[in-house]
Write a protein that holds these residues in place. Structure first.
Motif, PDB file in Angstrom:
ATOM      1  N   GLU A 157      -5.995   1.119   8.460  1.00 54.38           N
ATOM      2  CA  GLU A 157      -6.510   0.101   7.530  1.00 54.38           C
ATOM      3  C   GLU A 157      -7.532   0.709   6.566  1.00 54.38           C
ATOM      4  O   GLU A 157      -7.551   0.376   5.378  1.00 54.38           O
ATOM      5  CB  GLU A 157      -7.144  -1.037   8.333  1.00 54.38           C
ATOM      6  CG  GLU A 157      -7.478  -2.253   7.505  1.00 54.38           C
ATOM      7  CD  GLU A 157      -6.252  -2.997   6.995  1.00 54.38           C
ATOM      8  OE1 GLU A 157      -6.376  -3.596   5.912  1.00 54.38           O
ATOM      9  OE2 GLU A 157      -5.193  -2.969   7.643  1.00 54.38           O
ATOM     10  N   ALA A 158      -8.359   1.627   7.046  1.00 58.28           N
ATOM     11  CA  ALA A 158      -9.382   2.263   6.203  1.00 58.28           C
ATOM     12  C   ALA A 158      -8.736   3.103   5.099  1.00 58.28           C
ATOM     13  O   ALA A 158      -9.203   3.115   3.954  1.00 58.28           O
ATOM     14  CB  ALA A 158     -10.304   3.120   7.057  1.00 58.28           C
ATOM     15  N   ARG A 159      -7.666   3.787   5.436  1.00 54.05           N
ATOM     16  CA  ARG A 159      -6.986   4.629   4.445  1.00 54.05           C
ATOM     17  C   ARG A 159      -6.357   3.770   3.349  1.00 54.05           C
ATOM     18  O   ARG A 159      -6.434   4.101   2.165  1.00 54.05           O
ATOM     19  CB  ARG A 159      -5.937   5.485   5.138  1.00 54.05           C
ATOM     20  CG  ARG A 159      -5.237   6.434   4.203  1.00 54.05           C
ATOM     21  CD  ARG A 159      -4.265   7.317   4.948  1.00 54.05           C
ATOM     22  NE  ARG A 159      -3.391   7.963   3.996  1.00 54.05           N
ATOM     23  CZ  ARG A 159      -3.242   9.253   3.884  1.00 54.05           C
ATOM     24  NH1 ARG A 159      -3.893  10.050   4.691  1.00 54.05           N
ATOM     25  NH2 ARG A 159      -2.432   9.754   2.991  1.00 54.05           N
ATOM     26  N   LEU A 208      -7.254   3.824  -0.642  1.00 54.86           N
ATOM     27  CA  LEU A 208      -6.251   3.992  -1.687  1.00 54.86           C
ATOM     28  C   LEU A 208      -6.304   2.844  -2.696  1.00 54.86           C
ATOM     29  O   LEU A 208      -6.188   3.064  -3.907  1.00 54.86           O
ATOM     30  CB  LEU A 208      -4.849   4.081  -1.072  1.00 54.86           C
ATOM     31  CG  LEU A 208      -4.536   5.369  -0.304  1.00 54.86           C
ATOM     32  CD1 LEU A 208      -3.191   5.242   0.408  1.00 54.86           C
ATOM     33  CD2 LEU A 208      -4.521   6.560  -1.245  1.00 54.86           C
ATOM     34  N   GLU A 209      -6.508   1.634  -2.212  1.00 59.12           N
ATOM     35  CA  GLU A 209      -6.613   0.479  -3.106  1.00 59.12           C
ATOM     36  C   GLU A 209      -7.841   0.595  -4.002  1.00 59.12           C
ATOM     37  O   GLU A 209      -7.778   0.266  -5.192  1.00 59.12           O
ATOM     38  CB  GLU A 209      -6.660  -0.822  -2.295  1.00 59.12           C
ATOM     39  CG  GLU A 209      -5.323  -1.173  -1.660  1.00 59.12           C
ATOM     40  CD  GLU A 209      -5.416  -2.378  -0.750  1.00 59.12           C
ATOM     41  OE1 GLU A 209      -6.536  -2.768  -0.338  1.00 59.12           O
ATOM     42  OE2 GLU A 209      -4.356  -2.945  -0.438  1.00 59.12           O
ATOM     43  N   GLU A 210      -8.954   1.074  -3.461  1.00 59.54           N
ATOM     44  CA  GLU A 210     -10.161   1.275  -4.257  1.00 59.54           C
ATOM     45  C   GLU A 210      -9.930   2.339  -5.334  1.00 59.54           C
ATOM     46  O   GLU A 210     -10.359   2.179  -6.482  1.00 59.54           O
ATOM     47  CB  GLU A 210     -11.329   1.688  -3.361  1.00 59.54           C
ATOM     48  CG  GLU A 210     -11.849   0.575  -2.482  1.00 59.54           C
ATOM     49  CD  GLU A 210     -12.889   1.066  -1.476  1.00 59.54           C
ATOM     50  OE1 GLU A 210     -13.172   2.298  -1.427  1.00 59.54           O
ATOM     51  OE2 GLU A 210     -13.420   0.223  -0.736  1.00 59.54           O
ATOM     52  N   THR A 211      -9.262   3.401  -4.951  1.00 57.20           N
ATOM     53  CA  THR A 211      -8.972   4.475  -5.899  1.00 57.20           C
ATOM     54  C   THR A 211      -8.090   3.966  -7.033  1.00 57.20           C
ATOM     55  O   THR A 211      -8.347   4.254  -8.211  1.00 57.20           O
ATOM     56  CB  THR A 211      -8.284   5.656  -5.173  1.00 57.20           C
ATOM     57  OG1 THR A 211      -9.152   6.136  -4.153  1.00 57.20           O
ATOM     58  CG2 THR A 211      -7.971   6.786  -6.137  1.00 57.20           C
ATOM     59  N   ILE A 212      -7.067   3.199  -6.692  1.00 58.94           N
ATOM     60  CA  ILE A 212      -6.161   2.646  -7.711  1.00 58.94           C
ATOM     61  C   ILE A 212      -6.914   1.703  -8.644  1.00 58.94           C
ATOM     62  O   ILE A 212      -6.734   1.735  -9.864  1.00 58.94           O
ATOM     63  CB  ILE A 212      -4.962   1.941  -7.046  1.00 58.94           C
ATOM     64  CG1 ILE A 212      -4.055   2.980  -6.391  1.00 58.94           C
ATOM     65  CG2 ILE A 212      -4.187   1.111  -8.062  1.00 58.94           C
ATOM     66  CD1 ILE A 212      -2.961   2.383  -5.516  1.00 58.94           C
ATOM     67  N   ALA A 213      -7.780   0.877  -8.094  1.00 56.72           N
ATOM     68  CA  ALA A 213      -8.550  -0.050  -8.913  1.00 56.72           C
ATOM     69  C   ALA A 213      -9.470   0.714  -9.869  1.00 56.72           C
ATOM     70  O   ALA A 213      -9.584   0.370 -11.052  1.00 56.72           O
ATOM     71  CB  ALA A 213      -9.359  -0.996  -8.033  1.00 56.72           C
TER      72      ALA A 213
END
Length: 67
Positions: free
Chosen positions: A3-5, A9-14
């Motif tokens: 879940e952390a990964r 990844l979602e934070e990086t994409i945003a």
């Protein structure tokens, strides 16, 4: 995947999406400036060519008759 990964990844994409949006906005602003500079250059070129034509039409400089 953990879940952390996925969250990372979602934070990086945003973050990347925001950066792309900002770069796109800056590119649009720069394009506007380029168009303005191009228009000014065209006007200055036209003025220069007009002045050059006028200087060619001027009578030739000759010696005054008392020389």
């Amino acid at each position: 995947m953990s879940e952390a990964r996925i969250t990372k990844l979602e934070e990086t994409i945003a973050h990347q999406a925001k950066t792309i949006e900002e770069l796109s906005d800056q590119l649009a602003e720069q394009w506007t400036v380029v168009e303005q500079v191009r228009a000014k250059l065209d006007r200055l070129t036209e003025r220069f060519l007009n002045l050059e034509e006028q200087s060619l039409e001027a009578p030739a400089i000759t010696r005054p008759p008392h020389y």
